[in-house]
Motif scaffolding. Structure first.
Motif, mmCIF file in Angstrom:
data_model
loop_
_atom_site.group_PDB
_atom_site.id
_atom_site.type_symbol
_atom_site.label_atom_id
_atom_site.label_comp_id
_atom_site.label_asym_id
_atom_site.label_seq_id
_atom_site.Cartn_x
_atom_site.Cartn_y
_atom_site.Cartn_z
ATOM 1 N N GLN A 1 -27.305 -27.592 31.742
ATOM 2 C CA GLN A 1 -27.205 -26.277 31.120
ATOM 3 C C GLN A 1 -27.348 -25.213 32.187
ATOM 4 N N ILE A 2 -26.390 -24.314 32.253
ATOM 5 C CA ILE A 2 -26.448 -23.190 33.200
ATOM 6 C C ILE A 2 -26.326 -21.920 32.386
ATOM 7 N N GLU A 3 -27.423 -21.175 32.255
ATOM 8 C CA GLU A 3 -27.498 -20.001 31.376
ATOM 9 C C GLU A 3 -27.088 -20.425 29.973
ATOM 10 N N ASP A 4 -26.070 -19.768 29.392
ATOM 11 C CA ASP A 4 -25.738 -20.221 28.028
ATOM 12 C C ASP A 4 -24.480 -21.083 27.991
ATOM 13 N N PHE A 5 -24.197 -21.719 29.137
ATOM 14 C CA PHE A 5 -23.070 -22.645 29.187
ATOM 15 C C PHE A 5 -23.568 -24.047 29.468
ATOM 16 N N LEU A 6 -22.741 -25.009 29.095
ATOM 17 C CA LEU A 6 -23.019 -26.393 29.435
ATOM 18 C C LEU A 6 -21.991 -26.861 30.455
ATOM 19 N N VAL A 7 -22.429 -27.696 31.371
ATOM 20 C CA VAL A 7 -21.507 -28.231 32.376
ATOM 21 C C VAL A 7 -21.675 -29.739 32.458
ATOM 22 N N ALA A 8 -20.549 -30.451 32.318
ATOM 23 C CA ALA A 8 -20.591 -31.908 32.460
ATOM 24 C C ALA A 8 -19.536 -32.328 33.474
ATOM 25 N N SER A 9 -19.965 -33.115 34.447
ATOM 26 C CA SER A 9 -19.049 -33.543 35.499
ATOM 27 C C SER A 9 -18.895 -35.060 35.446
ATOM 28 N N ILE A 10 -17.674 -35.517 35.234
ATOM 29 C CA ILE A 10 -17.460 -36.968 35.120
ATOM 30 C C ILE A 10 -17.284 -37.568 36.509
ATOM 31 N N GLN A 11 -18.178 -38.435 36.860
ATOM 32 C CA GLN A 11 -18.162 -38.996 38.210
ATOM 33 C C GLN A 11 -17.745 -40.459 38.245
ATOM 34 N N VAL A 12 -17.675 -41.089 37.068
ATOM 35 C CA VAL A 12 -17.358 -42.529 37.066
ATOM 36 C C VAL A 12 -16.168 -42.791 36.150
ATOM 37 N N ALA A 13 -15.601 -43.993 36.291
ATOM 38 C CA ALA A 13 -14.512 -44.385 35.415
ATOM 39 C C ALA A 13 -15.086 -44.652 34.026
ATOM 40 N N LEU A 14 -14.552 -43.936 33.038
ATOM 41 C CA LEU A 14 -15.079 -44.094 31.686
ATOM 42 C C LEU A 14 -14.239 -45.068 30.881
ATOM 43 N N HIS A 15 -14.892 -46.094 30.344
ATOM 44 C CA HIS A 15 -14.141 -46.920 29.407
ATOM 45 C C HIS A 15 -14.270 -46.298 28.020
ATOM 46 N N LYS B 1 -22.370 -21.227 24.205
ATOM 47 C CA LYS B 1 -21.153 -20.452 23.942
ATOM 48 C C LYS B 1 -19.954 -21.061 24.657
ATOM 49 N N GLY B 2 -20.256 -21.863 25.694
ATOM 50 C CA GLY B 2 -19.158 -22.415 26.472
ATOM 51 C C GLY B 2 -19.501 -23.743 27.094
ATOM 52 N N LEU B 3 -18.457 -24.514 27.394
ATOM 53 C CA LEU B 3 -18.652 -25.836 27.998
ATOM 54 C C LEU B 3 -17.610 -26.036 29.087
ATOM 55 N N ILE B 4 -18.079 -26.523 30.230
ATOM 56 C CA ILE B 4 -17.130 -26.865 31.297
ATOM 57 C C ILE B 4 -17.131 -28.369 31.488
ATOM 58 N N ILE B 5 -15.959 -28.952 31.409
ATOM 59 C CA ILE B 5 -15.826 -30.370 31.715
ATOM 60 C C ILE B 5 -15.131 -30.465 33.061
ATOM 61 N N ASP B 6 -15.845 -30.988 34.046
ATOM 62 C CA ASP B 6 -15.302 -31.043 35.391
ATOM 63 C C ASP B 6 -14.723 -32.429 35.690
ATOM 64 N N LEU B 7 -13.442 -32.450 36.057
ATOM 65 C CA LEU B 7 -12.780 -33.736 36.286
ATOM 66 C C LEU B 7 -12.408 -33.951 37.753
ATOM 67 N N THR B 8 -13.085 -33.224 38.647
ATOM 68 C CA THR B 8 -12.754 -33.320 40.068
ATOM 69 C C THR B 8 -12.779 -34.758 40.586
ATOM 70 N N ALA B 9 -13.729 -35.550 40.087
ATOM 71 C CA ALA B 9 -13.883 -36.905 40.606
ATOM 72 C C ALA B 9 -13.093 -37.943 39.814
ATOM 73 N N VAL B 10 -12.265 -37.477 38.885
ATOM 74 C CA VAL B 10 -11.543 -38.442 38.039
ATOM 75 C C VAL B 10 -10.139 -38.686 38.577
ATOM 76 N N ASP B 11 -9.851 -39.949 38.897
ATOM 77 C CA ASP B 11 -8.561 -40.320 39.467
ATOM 78 C C ASP B 11 -7.487 -40.580 38.434
ATOM 79 N N ILE B 12 -7.912 -41.187 37.332
ATOM 80 C CA ILE B 12 -6.932 -41.617 36.332
ATOM 81 C C ILE B 12 -7.345 -41.134 34.952
ATOM 82 N N VAL B 13 -6.447 -40.416 34.303
ATOM 83 C CA VAL B 13 -6.702 -40.001 32.923
ATOM 84 C C VAL B 13 -5.555 -40.522 32.076
ATOM 85 N N ASP B 14 -5.837 -41.458 31.193
ATOM 86 C CA ASP B 14 -4.765 -41.973 30.346
ATOM 87 C C ASP B 14 -4.753 -41.234 29.014
#
Lengths: 293, 133, 141
Positions: free
Chosen positions: C12-26, C47-60
């Motif tokens: 949680q950063i102020e009133d936003f949420l941040v989630a960063s995907i670092q692994v391959a998700l099944h 009020k807001g959410l950031i989904i960070d996909l910088t570390a994600v190689d494959i998105v099906d």
């Protein structure tokens, strides 16, 4: 029996070279037409000497090496392939003619003739092969150069990229353009990209769809795309083909595209104000409107 | 043609294994990053189809060579219910439920070659290939 | 079997949420991720959410659609979603799969993502303010 040919060639060397030079002068155009008779005689002598060595030697390698060397020289002088072949044809004609005149013994004559035919036939194949390899090499070089040229991605300002497209765009090129563009966006962290299709002669359904796909992929990265350079013919064609460009921002030309992009970033091009002196030239500079005095 | 790796697909974990394997082989063969992603994503789509519709099956990934060209081949097989109308399923926009069914047309678009054979009650076999440019 | 599910940390950063995907998700982990995100939005009233996909190689298509779903569901709960750091290879494969994710707002990196999120949330608040003012006007012309 090839000793006959070798000996005969050694004996008639001067005369043959002079005659061959004469015939080449008359029969071959291009660079060869600009050489003097003496220069041609030197080259003819070289050819005949090599032929003599081939006739008396065992292995075919030196003769092949000579012919390939000749090919290199011809290519360097921009002599076309047909002219090169003509030189060898003239040599063959001359030698067969003279052999029939001067060798009276039928067996020796026929053996010598056969050897000339064999050697010159090989020579023409090697010459052809050398030219072919050269063409293939140059073609590959040109294709590589073209591939490099085909997708420049230019950063004109922080956050703004321009991709000027020139020439026909097929599926393969469109794919490369999309990949280069996206890599460029990531590298420069560009928020806006201007795709200029002024130089693309034909924009059909396939090209338009490729461009649309590129715009969609760029959007997924977080970048807005502006399409510029749509001529009136292209505009008509697109409407005809019912291609939906409604989601794409378009502007008439690159300048309009850049101005739009700057505007979106909150920037504009404005003259520099000089307080004290008046200058004839007022160079343009990029500045945020709030910075004006 | 070299021997390939065969991955048994039972669960969603295997989908990830299969696509990682595909990506590694693609990289080893010299495919660029974007083609690696295309190959891995296509494998993911096809492997998921196996889990969703057949429950289990196999994905075999191997390097291939044909007419001087090198490439990668992926064979996805299952003994599931099979597809009654392949043409229907291959049509874009078709879905069984809530947007599923993107797998086959998607995989076809991502790869160079696409072959599918399916028989109701017997199973399905999908072969895809991508060639080095 | 539950131990196979990977939980993605949500900050949680102020009133936003941040989630960063670092692994391959099944698939199961991805579904858990979606549930966790929506739960946190509810709990924190973010009020807001950031989904960070910088570390994600494959998105099906599964993950792609899931992200689209999260954006829709979060919007229903009053939160904006911005996806950041998508890699070129992923953008291309998603486009070629036919997943446009037109409802999803994207940004090049985390920094721009937060700026975009702030702007969006501010716009939403201004719109709400205008709507309330208009409603008040209608009641008391």
């Amino acid at each position: 029996m090839s000793q006959t040919l070798a000996t005969w060639l050694a004996l008639h060397r001067e005369v043959l070279a002079a005659e061959l030079a004469q015939r080449i002068r008359q029969g071959v155009g291009g660079t060869y037409a600009t050489l003097s008779l003496d220069q041609l005689k030197v080259r003819a002598t070289g050819l005949l000497d090599a032929l003599q060595r081939a006739a008396s030697g065992e292995s075919a390698e030196p003769w092949e090496a000579f012919i390939r060397g000749l090919a290199t020289q011809l290519l360097a002088e921009y002599t076309p392939a047909t002219e090169g072949q003509t030189i060898l044809s003239l040599a063959r004609e001359l030698l067969l003619e003279q052999l029939r005149h001067s060798l009276e013994d039928r067996d020796r004559r026929e053996a010598a003739v056969a050897r000339v035919e064999e050697l010159l036939h090989q020579a023409r194949l090697w010459l052809f092969d050398a030219y072919l390899q050269d063409y293939e090499k140059r073609l590959a070089q040109q294709q590589r150069a073209l591939a490099e040229l085909s997708t420049p991605v230019i950063q004109v300002h922080e956050n703004i990229l321009v991709v000027p497209l020139v020439g026909a765009v097929d599926t393969e090129r469109a794919r490369r353009i999309m990949e280069e563009l996206l890599l460029g966006i990531t590298r420069y962290q560009a928020e806006m990209v201007i795709i200029d299709i002024t130089g693309v002669p034909v924009v059909d359904t396939a090209v338009a769809n490729h461009l649309l796909q590129t715009v969609k992929a760029a959007r997924l990265l977080g970048t807005r795309s502006i399409l510029v350079g749509i001529s009136s013919e292209v505009a008509q064609a697109l409407v005809h083909l019912q291609i939906d460009l409604s989601g794409v921002i378009t502007r008439s030309n690159l300048q309009a595209g850049i101005e739009y992009a700057l505007e979106q970033m909150g920037l504009e091009i404005a003259p520099i104000r000089r307080e004290t002196r008046e200058t004839e030239e007022e160079p343009a500079v990029l500045r945020r409107p709030s910075e004006r005095i | 043609m070299r021997e390939g790796r065969t991955i048994f697909i039972h669960s969603d974990l295997d989908i990830v294994s299969a696509r990682v394997e595909g990506r590694e082989l693609a990289k080893a063969l010299g495919f660029g990053t974007i083609d690696q992603a295309r190959i891995a994503t296509a494998i993911s789509e096809l492997a998921r189809n196996i889990v969703l519709y057949a429950g289990e099956g196999t994905v075999t990934i191997r390097a291939i060579e044909q007419g001087g060209r090198k490439g990668v081949e992926v064979i996805c097989e299952d003994r599931g219910p099979g597809i009654e109308d392949v043409n229907l399923v291959m049509r874009d926009g078709y879905s069984t439920s809530r947007g599923l069914g993107m797998g086959l047309p998607g995989a076809k678009r991502l790869m160079d070659d696409f072959e599918i054979t399916s028989r109701v009650g017997e199973g399905t076999r999908v072969v895809v290939r991508k060639w080095l440019r | 079997m539950a131990s196979e599910i990977i939980r993605i940390p949500i900050l949680q950063i102020e009133d936003f949420l941040v989630a960063s995907i670092q692994v391959a998700l099944h698939d199961r982990s991805a579904v858990q991720f979606r549930d966790d995100l929506l739960q946190r939005i509810y709990e924190t009233k973010a009020k807001g959410l950031i989904i960070d996909l910088t570390a994600v190689d494959i998105v099906d298509s599964f993950i792609g659609r899931l992200i689209g779903d999260v954006a829709e569901m979060a919007a229903l709960m009053g939160a904006r979603v911005v996806v950041t750091g998508l890699q070129p290879a992923v953008a291309i494969t998603l486009t070629e799969l036919g997943l446009e994710l037109s409802g999803v707002i994207t940004a090049l990196n985390l920094e721009k993502g937060i700026a975009t999120l702030r702007r969006l949330v501010r716009q939403d608040e201004e719109e709400e303010g205008t709507r309330d003012a208009r409603r008040a006007h209608d009641l008391y012309p």
